[in-house]
Design a protein around this motif. Structure first.
Motif, PDB file in Angstrom:
ATOM      1  N   ARG A 108       9.373   7.787  -4.825  1.00  0.00           N
ATOM      2  CA  ARG A 108       9.485   6.374  -5.156  1.00  0.00           C
ATOM      3  C   ARG A 108       9.081   5.522  -3.954  1.00  0.00           C
ATOM      4  O   ARG A 108       9.031   5.998  -2.812  1.00  0.00           O
ATOM      5  N   TRP A 109       8.806   4.241  -4.228  1.00  0.00           N
ATOM      6  CA  TRP A 109       8.396   3.294  -3.188  1.00  0.00           C
ATOM      7  C   TRP A 109       9.367   2.125  -3.161  1.00  0.00           C
ATOM      8  O   TRP A 109       9.862   1.693  -4.215  1.00  0.00           O
TER       9      TRP A 109
ATOM     10  N   ASP B 265       7.211   1.082  -9.949  1.00  0.00           N
ATOM     11  CA  ASP B 265       6.421   0.710 -11.132  1.00  0.00           C
ATOM     12  C   ASP B 265       5.201  -0.109 -10.733  1.00  0.00           C
ATOM     13  O   ASP B 265       4.105   0.078 -11.272  1.00  0.00           O
ATOM     14  N   LEU B 266       5.394  -1.030  -9.789  1.00  0.00           N
ATOM     15  CA  LEU B 266       4.276  -1.841  -9.314  1.00  0.00           C
ATOM     16  C   LEU B 266       3.213  -0.968  -8.653  1.00  0.00           C
ATOM     17  O   LEU B 266       2.009  -1.151  -8.894  1.00  0.00           O
TER      18      LEU B 266
ATOM     19  N   GLU C  61      -2.049   1.735  -8.823  1.00  0.00           N
ATOM     20  CA  GLU C  61      -2.839   2.952  -8.783  1.00  0.00           C
ATOM     21  C   GLU C  61      -3.689   3.092 -10.043  1.00  0.00           C
ATOM     22  O   GLU C  61      -4.858   3.490  -9.981  1.00  0.00           O
ATOM     23  N   SER C  62      -3.098   2.745 -11.194  1.00  0.00           N
ATOM     24  CA  SER C  62      -3.853   2.791 -12.449  1.00  0.00           C
ATOM     25  C   SER C  62      -5.011   1.803 -12.400  1.00  0.00           C
ATOM     26  O   SER C  62      -6.138   2.114 -12.818  1.00  0.00           O
TER      27      SER C  62
ATOM     28  N   GLN D 157      -2.305  -7.208  -3.953  1.00  0.00           N
ATOM     29  CA  GLN D 157      -1.629  -6.998  -2.668  1.00  0.00           C
ATOM     30  C   GLN D 157      -0.826  -8.230  -2.258  1.00  0.00           C
ATOM     31  O   GLN D 157      -0.822  -8.647  -1.102  1.00  0.00           O
ATOM     32  N   GLY D 158      -0.157  -8.824  -3.252  1.00  0.00           N
ATOM     33  CA  GLY D 158       0.706  -9.966  -2.999  1.00  0.00           C
ATOM     34  C   GLY D 158      -0.001 -11.294  -2.907  1.00  0.00           C
ATOM     35  O   GLY D 158       0.638 -12.319  -2.653  1.00  0.00           O
ATOM     36  N   ASN D 159      -1.312 -11.326  -3.119  1.00  0.00           N
ATOM     37  CA  ASN D 159      -2.083 -12.565  -3.013  1.00  0.00           C
ATOM     38  C   ASN D 159      -2.592 -13.003  -4.384  1.00  0.00           C
ATOM     39  O   ASN D 159      -2.892 -12.173  -5.246  1.00  0.00           O
TER      40      ASN D 159
END
Length: 283
Positions: free
Chosen positions: A152-153, A175-176, A181-182, A277-279
């Motif tokens: 997990r992350w 999940d994010l 990755e998908s 990436q958060g942007n």
């Protein structure tokens, strides 16, 4: 002192015109005054007790909320010693949870975690990883991602408090990461040229292999460009107006793009907004 002044006031009230003190009146006045003072004290005691009970209830509610939140939370004092943490925090750091004790130093718990395999990214580079992690923890504010041994992350966000201590919040982002990755697999291997750009300056953030092949720019060159660079000079005003309209690309407008060799091609562009990436970005 207060009771002495109270007696003096009652004494003055009981004094006759000739200066003599009426002892009966004085006795009644003093008794009544002291009874009133006792009632005031009792009311104050009850108020203090009610306040203490209310504070205790508020503390219990706060502690219950602290324990129930889905994020892992830990609080440290100014010496980076553990003060409080919730069950979720211990659950996320299960391999090193045995080292969590009130007063334990953050660095000591990190060492225990490395030894227990809690931090797989530290494998074979323990000292380097430890130095980086401690530096982040000591910053005024920091945010980074960590991989756990169970696959997990988590995102670790830390903030210094006004008393010199700090608070750490761990959020499960598994999940994010799986969605990213998908997306990455679909993006990288898509036969249609695609890129991701930031929504403010339209700087290219990511590019797929099909775009590199189709346009002829190297990946490094593409990632140094903005979407404006793909448009001929004379088309950029119209493209800027389109961008400012906030409309998504739906394929109903044809644009000219420039390849690396300077040749122009006609394209139909589709776009959608997303977080990358958060942007704030566009695909």
């Amino acid at each position: 002192m207060v009771m002495g002044r109270l007696f003096e006031r009652q004494l003055a009230k009981a004094r006759r015109g000739n200066g003599e003190v009426d002892l009966d009146i004085l006795a009644r006045l003093v008794t009544a005054a002291y009874d009133d003072a006792e009632c005031d004290r009792a009311r104050t005691d009850r108020s203090v007790k009610l306040m203490a009970e209310e504070l205790e209830r508020a503390h219990a509610h706060l502690f219950d909320a602290f324990a129930a939140v889905p994020e892992g939370i830990a609080i440290f004092d100014a010496e980076d010693r553990y003060v409080l943490w919730n069950n979720k925090y211990a659950e996320m750091y299960a391999a090193s949870a045995y080292a969590l004790k009130i007063g334990a130093r953050f660095e000591e718990v990190l060492h225990a975690g490395i030894a227990a395999g809690q931090h797989p990214d530290a494998n074979s580079r323990e000292e380097e990883w430890l130095a980086t992690r401690l530096a982040r923890h000591r910053n005024q504010a920091s945010s980074h991602e960590q991989r756990l041994p169970n696959g997990r992350w988590i995102r670790v966000e830390e903030r210094r408090t006004s008393d010199g201590g700090s608070i750490g919040v761990l959020t499960d982002i598994t999940d994010l990461k799986q969605r990213e990755e998908s997306f990455r697999l679909l993006f990288d291997n898509n036969p249609v040229p695609m890129w991701v750009c930031d929504r403010d300056g339209l700087r290219v953030l990511a590019i797929n292999d099909a775009a590199v092949t189709h346009y002829g720019y190297s990946r490094e060159r593409f990632l140094s460009m903005t979407v404006f660079d793909l448009h001929p000079e004379e088309d950029r005003a119209a493209f800027l107006e389109f961008i400012r309209s906030g409309q998504p690309g739906t394929g109903d407008v044809h644009w000219r793009h420039l390849r690396a060799d300077g040749s122009a091609i006609q394209v139909v562009a589709y776009s959608r907004n997303l977080q990358y990436q958060g942007n704030a970005a566009s695909l």
